[in-house]
Design an enzyme around this catalytic site. Structure first.
Site, PDB file in Angstrom:
ATOM      1  N   SER A  38       0.790  -1.231   0.000  1.00 23.53           N
ATOM      2  CA  SER A  38       0.000   0.000   0.000  1.00 23.53           C
ATOM      3  C   SER A  38       0.825   1.286   0.000  1.00 23.53           C
ATOM      4  CB  SER A  38      -0.955   0.017   1.186  1.00 23.53           C
ATOM      5  OG  SER A  38      -0.255   0.162   2.401  1.00 23.53           O
ATOM      6  N   LYS A  82       0.615   4.860   6.739  1.00 25.43           N
ATOM      7  CA  LYS A  82      -0.039   5.574   5.634  1.00 25.43           C
ATOM      8  C   LYS A  82       0.408   7.033   5.658  1.00 25.43           C
ATOM      9  CE  LYS A  82      -2.947   2.085   4.726  1.00 25.43           C
ATOM     10  NZ  LYS A  82      -2.619   1.146   3.712  1.00 25.43           N
TER      11      LYS A  82
END
Length: 174
Positions: A38, A82
């Site tokens: 990701s 993230k």
């Protein structure tokens, strides 16, 4: 007697080193492993990163910071990594793969860390006070604020700002 004293000396040093490492890991640094793609190409699958727990002691998290945090949907999961996109009180909308903040006519400039253009449209999302909207850099393969039940990361879930990739190669993260 001399051998026993030597063994005790080594045991004391080893115990001290373990205690110091434990205290540093719990108060200053956070270690996390990225188990998905990701965040590619900023952070690759199976990379280990080091976050600074003190980064937000005297300042608020900022847009584009890469953070280590506990997943809002299940805080018992391993820490997630993230990038912060939306700040408290902002409206985030993704139109044709471009991120717009507070109805700004210019999209967020993300060309320096996205490996490919994001596909799709999402939102709008109104970021509540005390929370952040986060996305993975590899947007087309990331499960993030767009997908979670709890869309936003509470500030209390943020463990630290990622500052280094420590494995497989030492590298400063921006």
């Amino acid at each position: 007697m001399r051998i026993i004293r030597g063994i005790l000396s080594w045991a004391l040093w080893l115990t001290g080193a373990v205690v110091v490492a434990f205290v540093i890991n719990r108060t200053i640094l956070v270690n996390a492993m990225v188990i998905s793609g990701s965040m590619e190409n900023t952070i690759m699958t199976n990379d280990r990163v080091m976050g600074n727990r003190l980064s937000y002691l005297f300042r608020e998290p900022e847009r584009l910071d890469v953070i280590v945090f506990m997943w809002p949907d299940d805080p018992d999961e391993l820490p997630f990594v993230k990038r912060i996109i939306g700040l408290p009180g902002e409206k985030i909308e993704i139109v044709d793969g471009k991120v717009y903040i507070d109805d700004n006519i210019m999209p967020l400039d993300e060309r320096f860390y996205l490996p490919e253009e994001m596909r799709g449209s999402y939102g709008p999302y109104d970021v509540p006070d005390g929370t952040y909207f986060v996305l993975g850099d590899n947007r087309n393969k990331s499960k993030d604020s767009r997908d979670w039940i709890e869309k936003f990361v509470p500030e209390k879930n943020i463990l630290g700002k990622v500052v280094l990739r420590i494995f497989p190669a030492l590298e400063v993260i921006k």
